[in-house]
Design a protein around this motif. Structure first.
Motif: not given
Length: 364
Positions: A191, A223-224, A227, A230, A233
């Motif tokens: 991160r 995109e964050e 993540f 997921s 993530g």
């Protein structure tokens, strides 16, 4: 009968000592928002769901590796829990640590990335203040929030002035954990490290133990959001916090650390108590700094003490708290996370007790 009575008493004392030695370390994990309070929203995900998923994973990971740790949650399902109740759960359990998990969001039209961790204190920047305002705004949907939170208005900047005068006695431990969390976010989860900050979070103000509030990332950035939502993530984020927790526990809850604390000479053993001195702590570093180091930003002369594996640098020294408070205010532009510490002789002491003691001395 006397020998038998003494033996029985000894057995009871030994049992009590064994129970105390085996006492669980209790951590309360707080999944922010929930129920009719969704928190921030992305294109598909909601903050409350991300927070809960990672909170539950974190608890499972801690329980799997730390058999002496009791894990508690402020919520384990999609339910609404008032901020004050979250702190009550930790306080009633006499928890050793409180970790509040949240997900950030950027203002409309802007993009942001990365994770950051907060401890209690005055917001030193407009960005930090806005994060605190957003997270504290949940009280507006609680019944009787004005009475419950003593008239605190989460949308008023003036309400946050009080955090200038709140010096958390657990600040050192909280900052230590926050730094470790950020380190593992960076090295394990890959991160972007947005650092450790202070801000006026009500849920941290109400707790009576070391506590941090984690902002996992920006759900408003696609995109964050992917993540955070997921499986891979969320697992990496939970694992990062778990590793930081284990490091913290080994450092602050070990029998050796307790023995060292108990071995410090008390005023009763050494005679008259040394005078109280207040200082401004400007930064902590993993390495010793030389005079003129760029991290000190031209500040001189500085003091230094070691704690928790860090070199901690201070500026100014006075028995007058108000004098040091004024110095801290002047330094805030250069050192946004500066705060006041107190020493009794060469030993760091509780700030609130030090303030109370110097006030009593002035009245005499």
């Amino acid at each position: 009968m006397k020998p038998l009575r003494n033996i029985a008493l000894l057995a009871i004392l030994l049992a009590m000592a064994a129970a105390a030695a085996g006492r669980d370390f209790t951590v309360v994990i707080d999944a922010g928002h929930g129920g009719h309070d969704p928190g921030a929203s992305g294109r598909a995900a909601k903050e409350k769901d991300i927070n809960l998923s990672i909170a539950l994973q974190l608890g499972e990971k801690i329980q799997a590796r730390c058999k002496d740790v009791k894990v508690m949650y402020t919520r384990k399902s999609d339910t609404f829990v008032p901020l004050g109740r979250r702190a009550d759960i930790a306080n009633r359990a006499k928890a050793d640590l409180f970790i509040s998990i949240h997900t950030n969001a950027a203002a409309k039209g802007s993009t942001a990335r990365g994770a950051e961790t907060y401890t209690l204190g005055l917001a030193r920047s407009e960005a930090n203040l806005e994060v605190a305002k957003r997270e504290n705004a949940v009280i507006l949907i609680e019944d009787d929030y004005r009475q419950r939170y003593a008239g605190f208005n989460p949308n008023s900047s003036e309400s946050y002035i009080m955090f200038e005068f709140i010096q958390d006695k657990h600040m050192e431990e909280s900052v230590d954990l926050a730094k470790s969390i950020q380190e593992h976010f960076r090295t394990h989860a890959g991160r972007r490290d947005r650092g450790v900050h202070q801000a006026g979070f009500l849920v941290l103000r109400e707790t009576t133990m070391p506590s941090v509030l984690v902002e996992l990332g920006y759900i408003s950035t696609p995109e964050e959001e992917r993540f955070l939502s997921s499986k891979a993530g969320s697992s990496k984020l939970a694992e990062s916090i778990c590793r930081a927790f284990i490091e913290y526990k080994e450092k602050h809850a070990s029998p050796l650390a307790a023995a060292k604390a108990d071995s410090k000479p008390s005023p009763a053993r050494t005679g008259a108590a040394p005078a109280i001195r207040f200082k401004v702590q400007v930064l902590a570093s993993a390495r010793p700094l030389e005079d003129g180091d760029e991290e000190l930003k031209g500040l001189s002369p500085v003091g230094c003490y070691q704690e928790g594996g860090y070199y901690k640098y201070t500026y100014g020294e006075s028995s007058d708290y108000n004098e040091i408070l004024e110095i801290k205010r002047k330094l805030s532009a250069r050192f946004k996370d500066a705060f006041i510490v107190a020493f009794r002789g060469a030993v760091k002491t509780d700030l609130q007790q030090a303030i109370a003691e110097t006030k009593k001395q002035k009245k005499k």
